[in-house]
Design an enzyme around this catalytic site. Structure first.
Site, PDB file in Angstrom:
ATOM      1  CB  VAL A  52      -2.131  13.627   0.978  1.00 27.74           C
ATOM      2  CG1 VAL A  52      -3.467  13.405   1.656  1.00 27.74           C
ATOM      3  CG2 VAL A  52      -1.254  12.405   1.052  1.00 27.74           C
ATOM      4  CE1 TYR A  59      -9.784   9.339   0.223  1.00 33.01           C
ATOM      5  CE2 TYR A  59      -8.912  11.459  -0.412  1.00 33.01           C
ATOM      6  CZ  TYR A  59      -8.798  10.087  -0.351  1.00 33.01           C
ATOM      7  OH  TYR A  59      -7.719   9.477  -0.872  1.00 33.01           O
ATOM      8  CE1 TYR A 108      -3.369   2.876   0.723  1.00 32.52           C
ATOM      9  CE2 TYR A 108      -1.995   3.338   2.638  1.00 32.52           C
ATOM     10  CZ  TYR A 108      -3.002   3.705   1.768  1.00 32.52           C
ATOM     11  OH  TYR A 108      -3.653   4.897   1.926  1.00 32.52           O
TER      12      TYR A 108
HETATM   13  O1  DON Z   1      -2.348   6.494   3.549  1.00 33.44           O
HETATM   14  C1  DON Z   1      -2.133   7.689   3.484  1.00 33.44           C
HETATM   15  O2  DON Z   1      -2.409   8.428   4.400  1.00 33.44           O
HETATM   16  C2  DON Z   1      -1.542   8.262   2.215  1.00 33.44           C
HETATM   17  N1  DON Z   1      -0.526   7.400   1.675  1.00 33.44           N
HETATM   18  C3  DON Z   1      -2.568   8.469   1.156  1.00 33.44           C
HETATM   19  C4  DON Z   1      -3.684   9.345   1.600  1.00 33.44           C
HETATM   20  C5  DON Z   1      -4.226  10.201   0.537  1.00 33.44           C
HETATM   21  O3  DON Z   1      -3.624  10.482  -0.464  1.00 33.44           O
HETATM   22  C6  DON Z   1      -5.517  10.787   0.858  1.00 33.44           C
HETATM   23  N2  DON Z   1      -5.822  11.785  -0.123  1.00 33.44           N
HETATM   24  N3  DON Z   1      -6.310  12.743  -0.288  1.00 33.44           N
END
Ligand code: DON
Length: 318
Positions: A272, A254, A202
């Site tokens: 993110v 989200y 992941y």
């Molecule tokens: O798991 C996480 O927190 C990050 N690798 C991915 C989260 C993410 O990109 C949420 N997006 N807006």
């Protein structure tokens, strides 16, 4: 002068001078100053906040960009689409016994709902759902990372797409909340493989680095009923492309997905790292990048650019 294009049964007024329009939209977005670069993954906090890019790839093969559109960045949660594509292909309808298809209305890394719902994530776009999908890939592919990487390279037609190992390691070192989600699902019997291996896949997938041009090219098949317009290859079935677009519409942004549907009206996914892709059925893909995020974890300038473009060209699917 505009040219009419039919998308999802509606007419889009595609301007002759798209580049000029994109330039104006990017300049306007630079006046948005209310975001903050993600810092919960330390390697992401080092990215300069003033990068800004906007790309439109249309199904006739044209790619029009402004700003830092060839600079690569960490695509983070946008990678959830790639993982899901492989898991849908491998598991067919049985995938939906282990992950739901409902909006969560919760932050992307929320834990509470997962406990109430006995380890079945609300959808594959929140972290819990994408970790579940990673478990499917680790359990069903002898080399899950290679499977994802070769698919991504083929989709954007760039053999040098890679993973930023610093971001990968940095997130592994600060991934306690994702580990909590994974172990909670394991306790309910909804993770088959070794949890650390699943989390490694992941985090690795989130650390893929791509440009807005790469992203716009990669997801063109979602605007084209599952078929890559460049190669002519059927990447997913038409039905799976529709299903992925449906999930992006309800969950891709989200707990801001409702607002995005209301103000923009396109299937979309954010990460993110500051990237956002939006699918315009039968027309093409918009990809935006600007690192500062709003309180939902979505790029503040990226949202502004996509909303502005969609509204000016009448792109909403609704
Ligand atoms: O798991 C996480 O927190 C990050 N690798 C991915 C989260 C993410 O990109 C949420 N997006 N807006």
């Amino acid at each position: 002068m505009t040219q009419d294009v039919i998308s999802g049964g509606q007419s889009i007024h595609a301007p002759d001078n798209l580049k000029t329009l994109l330039q104006t939209i990017l300049q306007q977005a630079l006046t948005v100053n209310d975001g903050k670069v993600a810092d919960y993954i330390p390697a992401l906090a080092e990215v300069k906040s003033d990068y800004c890019a906007l790309t439109v790839a249309t199904l006739d093969g044209q790619v029009t960009s402004v700003g830092d559109a060839t600079a690569t960045f960490s695509i983070q949660s946008i990678s959830k689409i790639f993982g899901l594509m492989l898991a849908m292909e491998r598991m067919s309808d049985s995938l939906w016994e282990r992950v739901q298809m409902e909006p969560s209305g919760q932050p992307f890394n929320s834990i509470v709902q997962l406990e109430w719902e006995r380890g079945i994530p609300r959808n594959p776009m929140i972290n819990a759902g994408a970790i579940l999908v990673s478990d499917v890939l680790v359990s069903h592919y002898s080399a899950s990372k290679s499977a994802v990487l070769s698919m991504v390279r083929g989709l954007c037609n760039r053999d040098t797409v890679c993973v930023d190992s610093r971001v990968h390691e940095s997130e592994k070192d600060h991934g306690a909340r994702n580990a909590a989600l994974a172990y909670l699902m394991k306790s309910f019997g909804n993770i088959e493989s070794d949890v650390e291996e699943v989390l490694d896949h992941y985090f690795w997938q989130c650390a893929l680095t791509m440009s807005t041009e790469d992203l716009a090219r990669s997801f063109a098949f979602l605007a084209n009923r599952g078929k890559c317009p460049r190669s002519g290859n059927q990447i997913t079935s038409h039905r799976d492309a529709q299903r992925i677009n449906a999930l992006l519409s309800t969950s891709g942004m989200y707990d801001q997905s409702g607002q995005f549907a209301f103000t923009v009206g396109l299937p979309a996914k954010s990460g993110v790292g500051g990237g956002i892709v939006a699918i315009v059925p039968d027309y093409g893909v918009i990809a935006a990048w600007s690192p500062p995020l709003n309180s939902f974890g979505n790029s503040a300038r990226g949202m502004a650019m996509i909303r502005n473009l969609a509204n000016q060209l009448g792109l909403s699917v609704y």
